[in-house]
Scaffold this active site. Structure first.
Site, PDB file in Angstrom:
ATOM      1  N   ASP A 229      13.925  -2.076 -27.684  1.00 29.68           N
ATOM      2  CA  ASP A 229      13.487  -2.601 -26.199  1.00 29.68           C
ATOM      3  C   ASP A 229      14.343  -2.121 -24.960  1.00 29.68           C
ATOM      4  OD1 ASP A 229      12.800  -4.631 -28.539  1.00 29.68           O
ATOM      5  OD2 ASP A 229      12.287  -6.371 -26.797  1.00 29.68           O
ATOM      6  N   HIS A 231      12.902  -3.039 -21.722  1.00 30.33           N
ATOM      7  CA  HIS A 231      12.395  -3.819 -20.829  1.00 30.33           C
ATOM      8  C   HIS A 231      12.997  -3.628 -19.382  1.00 30.33           C
ATOM      9  CE1 HIS A 231      10.735  -7.094 -22.964  1.00 30.33           C
ATOM     10  NE2 HIS A 231      11.700  -7.153 -23.831  1.00 30.33           N
ATOM     11  N   ASP A 258       8.244  -2.701 -25.868  1.00 31.07           N
ATOM     12  CA  ASP A 258       8.789  -3.497 -24.713  1.00 31.07           C
ATOM     13  C   ASP A 258       9.597  -2.380 -23.957  1.00 31.07           C
ATOM     14  OD1 ASP A 258       7.671  -5.681 -25.878  1.00 31.07           O
ATOM     15  OD2 ASP A 258       9.443  -6.876 -26.134  1.00 31.07           O
ATOM     16  N   ASP A 261       8.509  -4.879 -18.240  1.00 33.07           N
ATOM     17  CA  ASP A 261       8.487  -6.516 -18.042  1.00 33.07           C
ATOM     18  C   ASP A 261      10.187  -6.960 -17.805  1.00 33.07           C
ATOM     19  OD1 ASP A 261       5.866  -7.385 -17.625  1.00 33.07           O
ATOM     20  OD2 ASP A 261       5.913  -7.663 -19.529  1.00 33.07           O
ATOM     21  N   ARG A 262      10.392  -7.999 -17.303  1.00 30.47           N
ATOM     22  CA  ARG A 262      11.794  -8.600 -17.093  1.00 30.47           C
ATOM     23  C   ARG A 262      12.556  -7.556 -16.064  1.00 30.47           C
ATOM     24  NH1 ARG A 262      12.521 -13.520 -19.336  1.00 30.47           N
ATOM     25  NH2 ARG A 262      11.384 -14.125 -20.741  1.00 30.47           N
ATOM     26  N   ASN A 290       5.218  -6.337 -27.793  1.00 30.46           N
ATOM     27  CA  ASN A 290       4.115  -7.333 -27.549  1.00 30.46           C
ATOM     28  C   ASN A 290       4.219  -7.492 -25.928  1.00 30.46           C
ATOM     29  OD1 ASN A 290       7.189  -8.408 -27.880  1.00 30.46           O
ATOM     30  ND2 ASN A 290       6.539 -10.152 -26.993  1.00 30.46           N
ATOM     31  N   HIS A 291       5.319  -6.970 -25.080  1.00 26.70           N
ATOM     32  CA  HIS A 291       5.037  -6.918 -23.912  1.00 26.70           C
ATOM     33  C   HIS A 291       4.188  -5.785 -23.347  1.00 26.70           C
ATOM     34  CE1 HIS A 291       7.578 -10.308 -22.064  1.00 26.70           C
ATOM     35  NE2 HIS A 291       8.026 -10.095 -23.419  1.00 26.70           N
ATOM     36  N   HIS A 339       7.561  -2.826 -33.943  1.00 26.36           N
ATOM     37  CA  HIS A 339       8.126  -3.563 -32.886  1.00 26.36           C
ATOM     38  C   HIS A 339       8.739  -5.004 -33.448  1.00 26.36           C
ATOM     39  CE1 HIS A 339       9.547  -5.035 -29.001  1.00 26.36           C
ATOM     40  NE2 HIS A 339       8.782  -6.303 -29.211  1.00 26.36           N
ATOM     41  N   ARG A 387       8.961 -18.574 -31.744  1.00 29.55           N
ATOM     42  CA  ARG A 387       8.177 -18.019 -30.416  1.00 29.55           C
ATOM     43  C   ARG A 387       6.995 -18.568 -30.434  1.00 29.55           C
ATOM     44  NH1 ARG A 387      10.537 -12.888 -29.056  1.00 29.55           N
ATOM     45  NH2 ARG A 387      11.859 -11.891 -30.709  1.00 29.55           N
ATOM     46  N   HIS A 414      12.740  -6.298 -30.645  1.00 29.04           N
ATOM     47  CA  HIS A 414      11.856  -7.412 -30.410  1.00 29.04           C
ATOM     48  C   HIS A 414      12.884  -8.729 -30.332  1.00 29.04           C
ATOM     49  CE1 HIS A 414       8.588 -10.350 -30.068  1.00 29.04           C
ATOM     50  NE2 HIS A 414       8.554 -10.619 -31.283  1.00 29.04           N
TER      51      HIS A 414
END
Length: 485
Positions: A229, A231, A258, A261-262, A290-291, A339, A387, A414
């Site tokens: 990730d 991110h 990923d 995001d964030r 997943n993002h 992922h 999660r 992840h």
């Protein structure tokens, strides 16, 4: 010792553990805090504060399923405990389950009718649910939806004479262009929309031609680097290239989902990765995380960032291109890279993964959901996901999957890891995470893995975060979610 005295001793010890847990939480040591709250709960499982505090630590680690369980337990012990509803509502919200969150905030308002903060959060939640209902009402059914890519003619977009940024001459994305674009991004300059469209449309065509599981051949004496990730941490991405060289046919990378995001430089990250893919498809492999999905991008910042830095058309275009990303890779018929993780059933063959129809938003169950969301667990067998999506799987599940598919190793991402990586399941599974000091607060290292043919032994390199401009993580995120950070 009499029972009453023992109970009193346990209660005192539990309070000490809670205080230690609170200190760990303040120091962003959330896993340690969870461990200490758990010990306190074992001594006194009727104290709602321990459950609610542990729920908050789970939220910080993005373990929203576990947070919901803990908050629900607090509510069960004391149905009037406001923080229980607050924590559970925040966890539902983080999962994109707005309607469930709304119920908790309505209950919170009933319990605390004069609490202005509770009233504000309820109002924001009601607005978010109304917006969602409106979007659902006007949504065009999947079967009737036209590709937004068909409506874009980037050639017709004029480049103003005063634009001094990176330019693509003709149809070919060159290394010189990518270097100039990266330099501009470093200096917080924008790429012209014409060229951004050109890159994203070109990468869409490249990705759509790939299967859902891609086989990569690394010739003898050559290598490939797997990153986890990122991110939206653009400056840390550049540090990876500084440490390990720019992507090229001789120095290929696989970024394992990923990307966005964030972090608040997600547009810069995704355009850089996509530009390298256009420059040389063999130099940059990309798998879906997943993002890379509408629901996550709506909540965690990418959608807002795209609107701010580009425009609404790009929001739709990125969502479509993310549905074209492959779900998994196999390196030299030995190493499986995806992922999230493995599946709720045994016997899943690589051919089944290759055959997944991935051109859609991730479903809430099934192989595609699980490959994007699942996590390893220390216990054998399978368990519920921390999660609240996917599942947790043990070393025996990993071993069977590898044996059934004649593979040696699983690499997945992840999850934040203190050292940037973790080796589990008898050495057969490695988690790699490449966003150091995740969200500017976790204090973790980042890592990447170099695999050299023919033996493909993992060579793990760790690195620390580098400075970035003063833009906070989640700067473009859903305002409502920011209220709970």
């Amino acid at each position: 010792m009499p029972v009453m005295e023992a109970d009193k001793t346990d209660a005192v010890r539990a309070e000490e553990l809670k205080s230690q847990a609170n200190e760990a939480f303040k120091a962003h040591k959330y896993a340690r805090a969870i461990d200490l709250y758990t010990q306190a709960i074992e001594l006194n499982d009727q104290n709602v504060v321990y459950w609610a505090n542990r729920a908050f630590a789970h939220i910080k680690l993005e373990e929203y399923g576990s947070a919901i369980q803990d908050a629900s337990k607090a509510i069960e012990i004391d149905p009037k405990y406001s923080k229980g509803y607050y924590r559970r509502g925040a966890a539902f919200l983080a999962m994109g389950k707005l309607k469930e969150a709304l119920k908790d905030f309505q209950q919170l308002k009933k319990i605390c009718p004069n609490d202005r903060d509770a009233a504000k959060k309820l109002k924001e939640c009601e607005k978010a649910v109304m917006k969602l209902k409106f979007e659902e009402a006007i949504a065009v059914p999947e079967a009737q939806r036209r590709s937004v890519a068909d409506s874009i003619d980037f050639h017709a977009i004029d480049v103003e004479p005063q634009y001094t940024g990176a330019k693509i001459e003709g149809d070919v994305v060159t290394l010189d262009f990518v270097k100039k674009m990266i330099e501009d991004f470093k200096n917080q300059k924008s790429l012209h929309k014409r060229y951004a469209f050109q890159i994203v449309l070109q990468v869409r065509e490249i990705l759509r031609a790939l299967p859902s599981l891609v086989d990569v051949n690394i010739p003898e004496g050559r290598h490939l680097t797997v990153c986890g990730d990122v991110h939206g941490q653009f400056y840390d991405l550049l540090n990876i290239f500084e440490l390990n060289g720019l992507p090229s046919d001789e120095n290929p990378y696989l970024f394992n989902g990923d990307f966005v995001d964030r972090g608040s430089f997600s547009v810069e990250v995704i355009l850089t990765l996509f530009a390298f893919k256009c420059m040389s498809p063999a130099a940059m492999h990309l798998s879906r995380g997943n993002h890379e999905s509408k629901s996550m991008n709506k909540i965690y910042g990418f959608e807002g960032e795209v609107r701010s830095k580009l425009n609404e058309t790009f929001v739709e275009l990125f969502a479509e291109v993310f549905c074209s990303l492959p779900l998994a890779y196999v390196l030299n018929e030995k190493v499986f890279v995806a992922h999230g993780g493995l599946f709720s059933v045994d016997g899943v063959k690589l051919s089944e993964i290759r055959a997944i129809d991935r051109f859609c938003e991730p479903p809430e169950e099934g192989l595609m959901c699980e490959i994007l969301w699942s996590d390893p667990q220390p216990n054998p067998g399978r368990g519920p996901s921390k999660r609240g999506v996917g599942l947790a799987f043990g070393a025996d599940v990993t071993k069977r999957f590898l044996e059934e598919n004649n593979l040696d190793l699983i690499v997945r991402s992840h999850e934040v890891k203190d050292e940037g990586y973790e080796i589990e399941h008898d050495g057969k599974l490695i988690t790699v995470f490449s966003a150091p000091n995740y969200c500017d607060q976790m204090g973790n290292k980042g890592a990447f893995i170099r695999f050299e043919a023919p033996d493909l032994k993992p060579n793990i390199v760790t690195f620390s975060a580098v400075p970035h401009p003063d833009v906070k993580p989640m700067a473009y995120a859903n305002n409502f979610l920011q209220m709970f950070q």
